[in-house]
Design a protein around this motif. Sequence first.
Motif, PDB file in Angstrom:
ATOM      1  N   UNK A  45     -36.849 -29.228  50.209  1.00  0.00           N
ATOM      2  CA  UNK A  45     -36.024 -30.387  49.914  1.00  0.00           C
ATOM      3  C   UNK A  45     -36.593 -31.260  48.809  1.00  0.00           C
ATOM      4  N   UNK A  46     -37.928 -31.380  48.740  1.00  0.00           N
ATOM      5  CA  UNK A  46     -38.561 -32.221  47.725  1.00  0.00           C
ATOM      6  C   UNK A  46     -38.482 -31.600  46.333  1.00  0.00           C
ATOM      7  N   UNK A  67     -41.837 -28.257  57.927  1.00  0.00           N
ATOM      8  CA  UNK A  67     -42.665 -28.353  56.725  1.00  0.00           C
ATOM      9  C   UNK A  67     -42.071 -27.522  55.591  1.00  0.00           C
ATOM     10  N   UNK A  68     -41.580 -26.337  55.916  1.00  0.00           N
ATOM     11  CA  UNK A  68     -40.944 -25.500  54.908  1.00  0.00           C
ATOM     12  C   UNK A  68     -39.705 -26.191  54.342  1.00  0.00           C
ATOM     13  N   UNK A 112     -32.534 -30.156  54.319  1.00  0.00           N
ATOM     14  CA  UNK A 112     -32.681 -29.953  52.873  1.00  0.00           C
ATOM     15  C   UNK A 112     -31.542 -30.634  52.129  1.00  0.00           C
ATOM     16  N   UNK A 113     -30.323 -30.453  52.634  1.00  0.00           N
ATOM     17  CA  UNK A 113     -29.172 -31.094  52.008  1.00  0.00           C
ATOM     18  C   UNK A 113     -29.227 -32.605  52.124  1.00  0.00           C
ATOM     19  N   UNK A 114     -29.656 -33.104  53.296  1.00  0.00           N
ATOM     20  CA  UNK A 114     -29.740 -34.550  53.515  1.00  0.00           C
ATOM     21  C   UNK A 114     -30.733 -35.190  52.552  1.00  0.00           C
ATOM     22  N   UNK A 115     -31.839 -34.509  52.283  1.00  0.00           N
ATOM     23  CA  UNK A 115     -32.846 -35.031  51.353  1.00  0.00           C
ATOM     24  C   UNK A 115     -32.307 -35.078  49.929  1.00  0.00           C
TER      25      UNK A 115
END
Length: 353
Positions: A342-343, A336-337, A230-233
């Motif tokens: 992240x998006x 997927x979660x 999530x952070x990387x995205x």
Amino acid sequence: MKTGPFIKSKNSTTKMMNQVLISLIPIILFGFYKHGLVPFFQKETDIFGMLYPLVFVILGGTFTYIIERLWVEIILKKKGKDTTKYMGQSFSVLPGILLTLIVPLNTPIWILFFGSFATIILGKMVYGGFRRNIFNPVLIGRLCVIILYASVVQRNIYEVGIINDTPILSNIMVVEAEYKTIKDFFLEMICETPIILCTIAYIYLSCRKVIKRKIPVIYIGTVFLLTWWIGHMNNLSIWYPILQICSGSLMFGATFMATDSITSPTTPIGQVLYGLGLGILTIIFRFLISFPEAVFMSILIMNIFVTILDMFGSQARGKVHLYATLFIICATIGLLVAYSIGKSYVYPITIVV
């Protein structure tokens, strides 16, 4: 009864409970130092205030013992030696001690008593007593305290955000937020919460074969990997997943609550699936629902599926393809979660410590 061979463990239930109590002593002393000795020497409290953290723990253990003993004598109608024997095998003091370590110290005594009542009666005795409960009784007590009396019990709530490409953290319980860097937050977390002591407790209990060592590793590892993605995205560095596993009650919950011998899976494969489920649910609660009790609610929900997970674990034993399929399904759901979060990720995120 069929004769052996049987697998016999040198660890009795009494020895295991004693080992848990031993591992909690440094954490209890840490609370006494932080909330008792430090304010006393800074002349912010009196002698009673200094001793109150220890009194708080003693009261919790005393409440749960008295409540369970009254249930045994009044409802189960046990008397004399039968009562003493039952209480000796029930370990009613431990849930009270654990409860005091997961509720804020400013919890009023009458609310602590209510939480102790919920822990013993709603979380334990209504199912038939020790070893028959479905849910972790301590977490039942915790949820009753927080949900019913959230306006009375104060917690430390932080918001994490980005200012000029720098991660910052603010305490939103005060009128004027005091911002600090994440580095300062990590130093504060080490000083304010027993992260290191929880790690030491995990190592100690694992070496003594008291807890199921796979569960905390899989649980914390799942939270770390998913929050890293999530952070990387969102172009956030390694500080972000580290923040997620250090904040809140994740370390304590993973060590002492998720590994409860009664309400967690017994099969190795079941434990892996259990840890994955805990990590995924924690991410969902923290990001999609913003529920402050993410760790404890995740454990309670996964308690429901322990029997099913053990069934899968038994059926998948020795069948690599079945084990791999179950693992891939859980991992795919988690990814997927994390991808969905992240998006659509928007700062700030609220963290309850």
